[in-house]
Scaffold this motif. Structure first.
Motif, PDB file in Angstrom:
ATOM      1  N   GLN A  85       1.123  -1.373   0.132  1.00 10.00           N
ATOM      2  CA  GLN A  85      -0.163  -0.139  -0.433  1.00 10.00           C
ATOM      3  C   GLN A  85       0.800   1.231  -0.265  1.00 10.00           C
ATOM      4  O   GLN A  85       0.557   2.303  -0.365  1.00 10.00           O
ATOM      5  N   ALA A  86       1.992   0.986   0.868  1.00 11.44           N
ATOM      6  CA  ALA A  86       2.808   2.318   1.552  1.00 11.44           C
ATOM      7  C   ALA A  86       3.346   2.386  -0.099  1.00 11.44           C
ATOM      8  O   ALA A  86       3.644   3.554  -0.655  1.00 11.44           O
ATOM      9  N   PHE A 128       2.436   1.514  -3.014  1.00 10.62           N
ATOM     10  CA  PHE A 128       1.708   2.205  -4.240  1.00 10.62           C
ATOM     11  C   PHE A 128       1.333   3.834  -4.370  1.00 10.62           C
ATOM     12  O   PHE A 128       1.516   4.561  -4.754  1.00 10.62           O
ATOM     13  N   TYR A 129       1.347   4.163  -2.756  1.00 11.98           N
ATOM     14  CA  TYR A 129       1.036   5.579  -2.103  1.00 11.98           C
ATOM     15  C   TYR A 129       2.236   6.594  -2.724  1.00 11.98           C
ATOM     16  O   TYR A 129       2.087   7.497  -3.928  1.00 11.98           O
ATOM     17  N   MET A 130       3.367   6.580  -3.084  1.00  8.97           N
ATOM     18  CA  MET A 130       4.565   6.408  -2.440  1.00  8.97           C
ATOM     19  C   MET A 130       4.748   6.635  -4.900  1.00  8.97           C
ATOM     20  O   MET A 130       5.178   7.680  -5.138  1.00  8.97           O
ATOM     21  N   ARG A 131       4.379   6.061  -5.542  1.00  2.00           N
ATOM     22  CA  ARG A 131       4.348   5.932  -6.650  1.00  2.00           C
ATOM     23  C   ARG A 131       3.541   6.324  -7.518  1.00  2.00           C
ATOM     24  O   ARG A 131       3.818   7.568  -8.340  1.00  2.00           O
ATOM     25  N   SER A 132       2.097   6.326  -6.985  1.00  2.00           N
ATOM     26  CA  SER A 132       1.172   8.048  -7.160  1.00  2.00           C
ATOM     27  C   SER A 132       1.786   8.904  -6.863  1.00  2.00           C
ATOM     28  O   SER A 132       0.560   9.765  -7.068  1.00  2.00           O
ATOM     29  N   ARG A 133       3.171   9.242  -5.811  1.00  2.00           N
ATOM     30  CA  ARG A 133       3.495  10.538  -6.096  1.00  2.00           C
ATOM     31  C   ARG A 133       4.548  10.932  -7.446  1.00  2.00           C
ATOM     32  O   ARG A 133       5.269  11.507  -7.092  1.00  2.00           O
ATOM     33  N   GLY A 134       4.754   9.937  -8.207  1.00  2.74           N
ATOM     34  CA  GLY A 134       5.673  10.379  -9.140  1.00  2.74           C
ATOM     35  C   GLY A 134       7.218   9.683  -8.238  1.00  2.74           C
ATOM     36  O   GLY A 134       8.445  10.252  -9.436  1.00  2.74           O
ATOM     37  N   ILE A 135       7.206   9.114  -7.232  1.00  5.50           N
ATOM     38  CA  ILE A 135       8.960   8.218  -7.043  1.00  5.50           C
ATOM     39  C   ILE A 135       8.481   6.534  -7.322  1.00  5.50           C
ATOM     40  O   ILE A 135       7.388   6.056  -7.430  1.00  5.50           O
ATOM     41  N   SER A 136       9.975   6.725  -7.525  1.00  3.79           N
ATOM     42  CA  SER A 136       9.912   5.791  -8.705  1.00  3.79           C
ATOM     43  C   SER A 136      10.130   4.541  -7.559  1.00  3.79           C
ATOM     44  O   SER A 136      10.263   4.682  -6.335  1.00  3.79           O
ATOM     45  N   GLU A 137       9.967   2.951  -8.431  1.00  9.45           N
ATOM     46  CA  GLU A 137       9.770   1.862  -7.004  1.00  9.45           C
ATOM     47  C   GLU A 137      11.341   1.632  -6.571  1.00  9.45           C
ATOM     48  O   GLU A 137      10.657   1.244  -5.240  1.00  9.45           O
ATOM     49  N   SER A 165      13.029   3.920  -5.410  1.00 11.40           N
ATOM     50  CA  SER A 165      13.751   4.496  -4.708  1.00 11.40           C
ATOM     51  C   SER A 165      12.067   4.742  -2.872  1.00 11.40           C
ATOM     52  O   SER A 165      13.104   4.454  -2.226  1.00 11.40           O
ATOM     53  N   GLU A 214       3.569   6.133 -11.545  1.00  5.26           N
ATOM     54  CA  GLU A 214       5.239   7.409 -11.225  1.00  5.26           C
ATOM     55  C   GLU A 214       4.825   7.959 -12.191  1.00  5.26           C
ATOM     56  O   GLU A 214       4.944   8.795 -12.226  1.00  5.26           O
ATOM     57  N   ALA A 263       1.967  10.265 -12.669  1.00  4.24           N
ATOM     58  CA  ALA A 263       2.048  10.839 -11.606  1.00  4.24           C
ATOM     59  C   ALA A 263       2.731  12.742 -12.327  1.00  4.24           C
ATOM     60  O   ALA A 263       2.907  13.831 -12.102  1.00  4.24           O
ATOM     61  N   GLU A 267      12.077  14.002  -8.923  1.00  2.05           N
ATOM     62  CA  GLU A 267      11.566  12.593 -10.014  1.00  2.05           C
ATOM     63  C   GLU A 267      10.948  13.224 -10.781  1.00  2.05           C
ATOM     64  O   GLU A 267      10.809  12.833 -12.015  1.00  2.05           O
TER      65      GLU A 267
END
Ligand SMILES: Nc1ncnc2c1ncn2[C@@H]1O[C@H](COP(=O)(O)OP(=O)(O)OP(=O)(O)O)[C@@H](O)[C@H]1O
Ligand SMILES: [Mg+2]
Lengths: 469, 254
Positions: A392-393, A395-404, A406, B73, B76, B105
């Protein structure tokens, strides 16, 4: 160097070696220590090396390692070596009183034994047996439990050198004392350093023990630490382990705490082929603080094992264990944390927690938190988790543009930081923070260890592969 | 900007969205309402790129690009933002570190230089004011131990920092007190531009007093069964969903 008994199994070889090399082994030891050796040897004869048949060694098999044809060295050949030639020491902001053990032997950089103006004694245990026999005899062997552990018995029989620290009553040693253990040999070596640390009443001391190998050869270090915290003493003990994948390091630490004393230990394993940390804390008197933190970041087929036993013998004490690990590839971690609260240990507060993140299906963690309580007025908790990074965390991070990649790094780093933040020496904490980050990015080499930078050998990097879950 | 056609989504063989069409243009605000379990969050998650759902058929185009080919990502970084109905706690990761990584990023993706620490802090201060979020919150781990309302405010704060082209806010208003609701609505309105669009998912007409929608859609059993202007929200508020359900039933049978 003795090779005459090479064909025997290691246990028999050791028993024979003891007979053959008695004089060298005894060296300047006190009569008490020599009597201890005899007893310990018969205990080792009885107990032998631990096998997976023992509950506490169920997940940890030494057999393959014990087949190695080790070499032994019963005299100090490194006392006068110029250690600076082997590595350059890069101390950053960490101002320590630093001593070195080279293949288990104390290196006499300045003196074998230093007595500071405040009475603190730091130096070689072998030398201390010569110069301060009464002081050594007062403590040595009083915390270790050779009757329960074949390896401790073996170390006790063969002990020759190691670190000796004595901090007199009321003295706070300002600088941390740093012990650098270096293993460097062309041949497979079997080393048995023995350390004795005493913090007198109201004394304070911090010890940073860095284990490092400059060799890619097989080595087996069977080390024993005895640490005494007298009334109201304040002791911090760090173990920072960054060793080659062919090294085996077993450290059995026996802590003894008297009234109102505070002990905090940190066991940080960044790399190591086979690592087992045994921490045995006896809370002898009331109102003690006994805190034990650990972090292990392992990959390939590394094995790390943390085995704790906290014995609450007296009332009103606090103990806490926090061990966290990240495992990649086929790495294996074992955690066993036992807390014993005896009948007389009322008002005990004891916590233990072990958390593991597995990055592959092949990585494995066995965790056994264990409470045994005979007092009725206590507060105890234990917990253990083995899992993946929270999807869940992720996906949350990736949905903000952070690569898998990172996102993984951020989460693993955060996971590890809970332990790193408990390091109270700021310079060491910052350094460890940096090393952990490097380790998680796969950029840490074994020659990049704590405060020193090896410049003589090919660096080996161990990669935690971030592309895997 | 966003064009969804004939979308069918299922999870473990269970159909959740059926033949769904939605067209959102630049500058528009759409509200999606509908009973619990009708598929609103599923729709938002599918647009954001959650891969636990199976897209059985249909297409989603975002600025003429096929979204199915993009990982979350990349979506986003291309300007899609989803405000989570249930924001996730990430222990040990500070909001500052989280957002700085996200922004840099995104900037890298857009071929821009990363923000320095100082530049980022300045930006954070600016956006904090916009959503009236307290400093002590941004120093903490992402959502960890936040109250329900604090979590929702934090979503808007992240949105303010990321400046999305298409924001989908999934029940960002629920759990907010009246002042916080105004702050959130105000934040959304301030971020509105001619070239971006917002989809608000809500159960309450109240939010729509502050964020005036151009269109209101009713999602029921995985379909958009009714669309209208902002007055539709008022009608739903007073009459409930029964009449829409009946109409929808008649439609499906007919
Ligand atoms: N992971 C899942 N596994 C099984 N069913 C799921 C899963 N996720 C969603 N669903 C189901 O899909 C349907 C739609 O769920 P969704 O969360 O999209 O509804 P919603 O309209 O957002 O509801 P609410 O107003 O309560 O937030 C529900 O019936 C839900 O139970
Ligand atoms: Mg929902």
């Amino acid at each position: 160097m003795d090779t005459s008994t090479n064909t025997l199994p290691l246990k028999e070889r050791l028993l024979a070696l003891f007979e053959e090399n008695q004089e060298a082994i005894k060296g300047p030891s006190t009569p008490l220590v020599n009597r201890m050796r005899k007893n310990a040897l018969s205990m080792f004869r009885k107990l032998g090396f631990p096998t997976t048949g023992l509950e506490s060694w169920r997940f940890t098999d030494l057999t393959p390692l014990l087949k190695t044809e080790f070499e032994f060295d019963f005299s100090n050949q490194s006392r006068s070596m110029d250690i600076e030639k082997i590595f350059t020491c890069d101390v950053y902001d960490l101002d320590t009183f630093s001593v070195t053990l080279y293949n288990g032997w104390f290196v006499y950089q300045n003196a074998a034994l230093t007595r500071l103006s405040n009475g603190t004694i730091i130096g070689s245990l072998a030398k201390a047996m010569e110069v301060y026999p009464d002081l050594v005899d007062q403590y040595i062997g009083k915390a270790a439990k050779p009757e329960q552990a074949g390896l401790t018995a073996l170390n006790t029989a063969f002990m020759q050198d190691g670190l000796f620290i004595y901090v007199p009553e009321g003295i706070k040693v300002e600088k941390p004392i740093q012990l650098i253990n270096i293993v460097d040999s062309e041949h497979p070596v079997f080393l048995q350093p023995r350390h004795l640390i005493v913090a007198g009443k109201n004394a304070g001391v911090t010890i940073v023990q860095c284990d490092h190998s400059l060799t890619h050869n097989i080595s087996f270090t069977n080390s024993v630490v005895e640490l005494f915290a007298e009334d109201n003493a304040d002791v911090e003990h760090y173990m920072i382990q960054n060793k080659g994948r062919n090294s085996a390091l077993i450290t059995s630490s026996y802590f003894q705490q008297k009234k109102d004393s505070r002990l905090t230990t940190h066991a940080i394993t960044l790399n190591g082929g086979f690592t087992r940390n045994i921490m045995d804390a006896s809370i002898k008197e009331s109102n003690c603080h006994s805190e034990h933190n650990g972090l292990y970041l392992v990959d390939s087929n590394q094995h790390v094992d943390n085995h704790l036993f906290i014995d609450h013998e007296a009332p009103g004490s606090y103990s806490d264990q926090l061990f966290k690990g990240i495992l990649d590839d086929e790495a294996r971690a074992v955690f066993s944390g036992k807390v014993l609260v005896r009948r007389e240990a009322q008002k005990t507060i004891a916590h233990q927690n072990n958390k593991n993140i597995l990055l592959t299906d092949e990585a494995k963690a066995n965790t056994q938190p264990h409470l045994e309580i005979y007092a009725d007025d206590v507060k105890c908790s234990h917990g253990a988790t083995v899992g993946q990074l929270d999807p869940q965390a992720m996906f949350y991070m990736r949905s903000r543009g952070i690569s898998e990649r990172s996102a993984r790094q951020l989460m693993m780093y955060a996971f590890a930081m809970e332990v790193v933040q408990k390091i109270s020496i700021e310079a060491l904490r910052d350094r460890m923070d940096h090393l952990v980050e490097k380790r998680l990015k796969g950029e840490l080499s074994i020659c990049d260890q704590c405060m020193l930078h090896c410049n003589s050998k090919e660096p080996t990097t161990f990669n935690i592969d971030l592309s895997k879950i | 900007m966003l064009s969804i056609k004939n979308l069918q989504v299922s999870i473990n063989g269970k159909l959740i969205l059926k033949d769904l069409d939605l067209e959102v243009k630049e500058g528009e605000v759409h509200a999606i309402m509908g009973p619990n379990g009708s598929g609103k969050s599923t729709l938002a998650s599918v647009v954001a790129g959650r891969d636990t759902f199976d897209i059985d058929k249909g297409e989603i185009l975002y600025r003429d690009q096929n979204l199915m080919d993009m990982n979350p990502e990349t979506r986003a970084r291309e300007g899609i933002f989803m405000g989570f109905q249930y924001p996730v706690e990430i222990p040990g990761v500070s909001i500052a570190n989280f957002m700085r990584t996200a922004i840099n990023e995104k900037r890298k993706h857009l071929g821009l230089e990363p923000l320095s620490g100082a530049e980022f802090l300045k930006l954070m201060e600016e956006k904090k004011k916009l959503v009236d979020i307290q400093s002590k919150l941004t120093n903490r781990s992402v959502n960890e131990g936040f109250s329900g309302g604090e979590k929702k405010k934090n979503e808007i704060f992240q949105m303010a920092l990321l400046e999305p082209r298409l924001a989908i806010l999934d029940e960002t208003d629920s759990g907010l007190d009246i002042d916080a609701l105004k702050v959130v609505a105000n934040g959304v309105n301030k971020l509105r531009r001619k070239d971006n669009a917002t989809i608000v998912i809500t159960h309450y007409q109240r939010l729509l007093d502050y964020i005036i929608p151009d269109y209101v859609h009713v999602l029921y059993e995985g379909r958009i069964v009714k669309s209208g202007g902002k007055e539709l929200a008022l009608e739903l508020e007073s009459k409930g969903y029964d009449w829409v359900k009946k109409e929808a039933g008649a439609q499906i049978q007919g």
